[in-house]
Design an enzyme around this catalytic site. Sequence first.
Site, PDB file in Angstrom:
ATOM      1  N   LYS A  10      36.405  29.572  38.748  1.00  0.00           N
ATOM      2  CA  LYS A  10      36.597  28.494  39.731  1.00  0.00           C
ATOM      3  C   LYS A  10      35.568  27.404  39.508  1.00  0.00           C
ATOM      4  CE  LYS A  10      33.066  29.419  42.854  1.00  0.00           C
ATOM      5  NZ  LYS A  10      31.985  28.494  43.275  1.00  0.00           N
ATOM      6  N   ASP A 137      33.387  34.290  49.010  1.00  0.00           N
ATOM      7  CA  ASP A 137      34.292  33.426  48.244  1.00  0.00           C
ATOM      8  C   ASP A 137      35.333  34.198  47.440  1.00  0.00           C
ATOM      9  OD1 ASP A 137      32.514  34.472  46.435  1.00  0.00           O
ATOM     10  OD2 ASP A 137      32.081  32.577  45.409  1.00  0.00           O
TER      11      ASP A 137
END
Length: 278
Positions: A10, A137
């Site tokens: 990411k 996350d």
Amino acid sequence: MEHKIKSFSKINVHLNVIKKLKSNFHRIETLVMFSDLYDLLYVKKINAKKHKITFYGKFSKNISSTNTISKLLDLLDKKKLLNYKYKIKIKKNIPTQSGMGGGSINAATLLNYFNKIEKLYLNKKKLLKICTQIGSDVCLGLNTKNKIITKNGKMREFNKKIKLYLTIVKPDYGCKTGQIYQKVRNYSDFQLSNNKISNVKKLIKLNNDLETIVFKKYPSLGKLKNDLTSLKNILFARMTGSGSALVAYFLTKKDALNGTKLIKKKYKKHWCISSKTI
């Protein structure tokens, strides 16, 4: 039979720290995209009393025996959701302590795999609950859609893709997320709440609040960002997550490749690759 799964990295294109919560965690507003850099997960059912987890590859050193994969397996076992024990090998191509979410996305990718192969029939709400029990996350990795974490902590997904080419560079040291957030003293207003991300011009105006803290601790990263910003035809350069990886964004593959070549020449000890958003 062994299954091979890609676990993509990411990129925080934007990150604002909004406030500190009673839990001592922080509310953030962030825009997340994914790059085509990925770890490889090899998953196989085994006849054993315990799961077996191994890491290998360039960034496999110093990974704790208690990690996102072990936490996920322990949690699923406690919930009695797994019918087998598994041998899991992870080839680490994503640098650790880089802000690219390698470990977190690994766990989310594996959870998706189990949900399908083990036929867990977990809906999105249950999947998100498991993710939050592993790490803050992890939920980002349930798919590779562009995402915004909004002011109330909710996650919004976008089907629209913005094609960008990247030069990703990381020095030979990492940033520990907890230590960086401990130094946050200033908070930002929302920038994405009423702003649908639809074009590159809007992305250029965004930022990462954590850069101020990280660059003070590691001045060489601030210098690296300046060098990235001076690359030909660059749109912008920004740290991802809490660092230490920095990302330069371009509209063309040629410009990203040229940028990567120049940075590799100047920073010979740094890890540096060309990539793209997916």
